[in-house]
Write a protein that holds these residues in place. Structure first.
Motif, PDB file in Angstrom:
ATOM      1  N   ILE A 375      54.229  32.982  28.427  1.00  0.00           N
ATOM      2  CA  ILE A 375      54.465  34.497  28.326  1.00  0.00           C
ATOM      3  C   ILE A 375      56.249  35.179  28.631  1.00  0.00           C
ATOM      4  CG2 ILE A 375      52.298  34.512  27.690  1.00  0.00           C
ATOM      5  CD1 ILE A 375      52.012  37.203  29.406  1.00  0.00           C
ATOM      6  N   GLY A 376      56.019  34.522  29.427  1.00  0.00           N
ATOM      7  CA  GLY A 376      57.458  35.612  30.883  1.00  0.00           C
ATOM      8  C   GLY A 376      57.312  36.336  31.244  1.00  0.00           C
ATOM      9  N   ALA A 377      56.004  36.793  31.354  1.00  0.00           N
ATOM     10  CA  ALA A 377      55.326  38.162  32.528  1.00  0.00           C
ATOM     11  C   ALA A 377      56.348  37.781  33.521  1.00  0.00           C
ATOM     12  CB  ALA A 377      54.367  37.395  32.936  1.00  0.00           C
ATOM     13  N   LYS A 378      57.090  38.468  33.696  1.00  0.00           N
ATOM     14  CA  LYS A 378      58.216  39.677  34.505  1.00  0.00           C
ATOM     15  C   LYS A 378      57.429  39.631  35.966  1.00  0.00           C
ATOM     16  CE  LYS A 378      60.219  42.059  31.263  1.00  0.00           C
ATOM     17  NZ  LYS A 378      60.263  44.307  31.122  1.00  0.00           N
ATOM     18  N   TYR A 379      55.947  39.910  36.190  1.00  0.00           N
ATOM     19  CA  TYR A 379      55.593  39.565  37.662  1.00  0.00           C
ATOM     20  C   TYR A 379      54.185  39.557  37.280  1.00  0.00           C
ATOM     21  CZ  TYR A 379      59.170  42.713  39.938  1.00  0.00           C
ATOM     22  OH  TYR A 379      59.919  43.281  40.818  1.00  0.00           O
ATOM     23  N   THR A 380      53.780  38.677  38.505  1.00  0.00           N
ATOM     24  CA  THR A 380      51.998  38.148  38.501  1.00  0.00           C
ATOM     25  C   THR A 380      51.487  38.078  39.665  1.00  0.00           C
ATOM     26  OG1 THR A 380      52.905  35.955  39.678  1.00  0.00           O
ATOM     27  CG2 THR A 380      52.794  36.037  37.277  1.00  0.00           C
ATOM     28  N   MET A 381      49.727  38.165  39.948  1.00  0.00           N
ATOM     29  CA  MET A 381      49.489  38.518  41.109  1.00  0.00           C
ATOM     30  C   MET A 381      47.599  37.629  40.335  1.00  0.00           C
ATOM     31  SD  MET A 381      48.800  42.242  41.115  1.00  0.00           S
ATOM     32  CE  MET A 381      48.673  41.843  42.797  1.00  0.00           C
ATOM     33  N   VAL A 382      47.759  36.616  41.837  1.00  0.00           N
ATOM     34  CA  VAL A 382      46.246  36.776  41.680  1.00  0.00           C
ATOM     35  C   VAL A 382      44.874  37.275  42.635  1.00  0.00           C
ATOM     36  CG1 VAL A 382      44.574  34.451  41.617  1.00  0.00           C
ATOM     37  CG2 VAL A 382      47.068  34.308  41.189  1.00  0.00           C
ATOM     38  N   LEU A 383      43.936  37.182  42.366  1.00  0.00           N
ATOM     39  CA  LEU A 383      43.113  38.189  42.867  1.00  0.00           C
ATOM     40  C   LEU A 383      41.907  37.771  42.864  1.00  0.00           C
ATOM     41  CD1 LEU A 383      43.667  41.767  40.943  1.00  0.00           C
ATOM     42  CD2 LEU A 383      44.479  41.056  42.780  1.00  0.00           C
ATOM     43  N   GLY A 384      41.609  37.693  44.144  1.00  0.00           N
ATOM     44  CA  GLY A 384      40.026  37.499  44.553  1.00  0.00           C
ATOM     45  C   GLY A 384      39.358  38.156  45.584  1.00  0.00           C
ATOM     46  N   ASP A 385      37.827  37.347  46.099  1.00  0.00           N
ATOM     47  CA  ASP A 385      36.885  38.685  47.133  1.00  0.00           C
ATOM     48  C   ASP A 385      38.510  38.750  47.981  1.00  0.00           C
ATOM     49  OD1 ASP A 385      35.625  38.040  45.107  1.00  0.00           O
ATOM     50  OD2 ASP A 385      34.162  36.507  46.869  1.00  0.00           O
ATOM     51  N   ASN A 386      38.620  38.296  48.774  1.00  0.00           N
ATOM     52  CA  ASN A 386      39.536  38.698  49.380  1.00  0.00           C
ATOM     53  C   ASN A 386      40.732  39.789  49.512  1.00  0.00           C
ATOM     54  OD1 ASN A 386      38.466  36.783  51.087  1.00  0.00           O
ATOM     55  ND2 ASN A 386      39.864  35.160  51.076  1.00  0.00           N
ATOM     56  N   GLU A 387      41.615  39.753  48.295  1.00  0.00           N
ATOM     57  CA  GLU A 387      42.452  41.086  47.862  1.00  0.00           C
ATOM     58  C   GLU A 387      41.399  41.950  47.841  1.00  0.00           C
ATOM     59  OE1 GLU A 387      44.063  36.857  47.602  1.00  0.00           O
ATOM     60  OE2 GLU A 387      42.332  37.918  46.794  1.00  0.00           O
ATOM     61  N   ILE A 388      40.373  41.773  46.623  1.00  0.00           N
ATOM     62  CA  ILE A 388      40.140  43.429  46.613  1.00  0.00           C
ATOM     63  C   ILE A 388      39.379  43.327  47.569  1.00  0.00           C
ATOM     64  CG2 ILE A 388      38.189  43.925  45.151  1.00  0.00           C
ATOM     65  CD1 ILE A 388      38.060  41.363  43.301  1.00  0.00           C
ATOM     66  N   ASP A 389      38.330  43.082  49.068  1.00  0.00           N
ATOM     67  CA  ASP A 389      38.195  44.037  49.781  1.00  0.00           C
ATOM     68  C   ASP A 389      39.298  44.300  50.761  1.00  0.00           C
ATOM     69  OD1 ASP A 389      35.400  42.765  49.477  1.00  0.00           O
ATOM     70  OD2 ASP A 389      35.413  40.748  51.155  1.00  0.00           O
TER      71      ASP A 389
END
Length: 422
Positions: A375-389
């Motif tokens: 879809i051509g997203a300009k930025y991406t990120m992935v969130l899991g428990d560690n990132e949230i904490d």
């Protein structure tokens, strides 16, 4: 059985709609620069409006209108053009009582039953301007300059302006008799429609598209040679204004336009880059239409421009209108906790003006990233428990591959500092 769109109609799909957005935003900015205000009128009107306004002897009224009886047994017509509806609104709401001139514009759907071809549909869109209250030909020159400025801002080259004067009703009385005298020996060679026009409005014969009629009227008397001194002075004023504005033009005495309401100035902007049907914009003055539709005697001038024909011209000239706007950010997630966290986060970011997408298809993380790329997203990120904490995540620039660690509660500020992701 599969249901398809009716013949002569066209779906504007997401991969095309950005072109419309570009043109429409250019029109809006242009009209603001010229101090024109938008007006919106109903898509259907009482049939009488177009019979009286457009003219009973025109091809539009005789052959092309979508007319039907509603449940109240009233004759209703889908709008075939924009001017008559705007004049009806002007009269109904006494817009003429406000400071003049009243300078209006619209982008609106219209409907005509005619043979579909490239850039010409049965359901189409028209950009038009209408100005009421001023007789000065300088205003005619202004709307011509507005149309030409639209082409310039869109990068269109190679269009040419052709102008003419078809005089006033007084001019045309004597001219119509000359036409009757000219066509009388050829009556049996004219098409049936033109034989009817011979008595009611012989000027309309000059707008017939049948080759047999064209062969006859090509040698008919020229209206421009038969206008009165006042109309001639008005036409000279138009040329002087165009000259001082540096706008080149050609005088074409054969232009009469296809609608009965025109008086004095008529013009067409033509291009050789859209095939045989080369007119991309046409208009002129219609000083008698307001009073014909129940209003005061009020001079008026305007034009109409087919949006689909403009798009065809831009395509043929290979003019780049940009691309589909992609999401600023795609947020992937791992696990149920992150799923709910992302649900709230995307709304918070959207409220800050960031365009954000997330997964709703229960994809794996790998599949989520593939989708973000598609879809051509300009930025991406992935969130899991560690990132949230930790309140931290890695933001990836999909064009460069670079990653940046950002605080989740400052994501909106990050995109604001970018000034909008380009």
């Amino acid at each position: 059985m599969q249901i398809k769109a009716p013949r002569g109609t066209h779906d504007v799909l997401p991969q095309e709609s950005y072109k419309w957005h570009k043109i429409e935003s250019t029109i809006k900015e242009l009209c603001q620069d010229f101090d024109y205000k938008e007006i919106r009128t109903p898509v259907f009107e009482h049939t009488e409006l177009f019979e009286r306004g457009v003219g009973e002897t025109t091809d539009v009224v005789q052959k092309e209108m979508y007319t039907f009886l509603d449940k109240g047994d009233r004759s209703i017509t889908l709008r075939p053009e924009g001017t008559a509806s705007v004049v009806r609104s002007l009269v109904e709401h006494s817009i003429y009582a406000q400071p003049l001139p009243a300078k209006l514009y619209y982008v609106t759907p219209c409907f005509r039953y005619e043979k579909p071809q490239a850039g010409r549909l049965r359901a189409f869109h028209q950009f038009g301007v209408e100005v009421f209250g001023a007789e000065d030909a300088a205003l005619d020159a202004e709307i011509i300059s507005l149309a030409l400025e639209l082409f310039r801002r869109l990068g269109v080259t190679g269009v040419e302006l052709e102008i003419n004067s078809i005089g006033c009703p007084e001019c045309r009385k004597a001219y119509n008799q000359k036409l009757r005298d000219y066509f009388k020996p050829h009556l049996n060679d004219l098409c049936e429609t033109c034989r009817q026009r011979y008595e009611k409005n012989p000027l309309r014969i000059l707008d017939c598209k049948q080759q047999s009629c064209k062969d006859i009227y090509n040698s008919a008397p020229i209206l421009l040679d038969n206008i009165c001194p006042d109309c001639e002075s008005h036409f000279e004023r138009l040329k002087a204004c165009l000259d001082v504005m540096g706008i080149p033009y050609t005088v074409d005495g054969t232009i009469v336009r296809g609608l009965d309401y025109y008086t004095r100035t008529v013009f067409e902007i033509v291009s050789k880059n859209i095939g045989a049907q080369g007119t991309v914009c046409g208009g002129g003055r219609y000083n008698g239409l307001v009073s014909e539709l129940g209003g005061p005697e009020l001079p008026a001038v305007g034009f109409g421009l087919g949006m689909e024909r403009l798009l065809l011209l831009l395509e043929n000239l290979e003019i780049d209108l940009g691309g589909v706007d992609a999401a600023d950010l795609y947020i992937g997630h791992i696990g149920e906790r992150a799923d709910l966290y992302v649900q709230k986060l995307v709304l918070d970011l959207r409220r800050q003006g960031v365009s954000v997408c997330r997964d709703y298809m229960n994809r794996s993380v790998k599949a989520q990233m593939k989708y973000a790329d598609k879809i051509g997203a300009k930025y991406t990120m992935v969130l899991g428990d560690n990132e949230i904490d930790e309140g931290l995540a890695k933001l990836k620039n999909m064009e460069t591959g670079d990653t940046t660690e950002v605080k989740l509660d400052t994501l909106g500020d990050f995109f604001k500092q970018l000034g909008g992701v380009e």
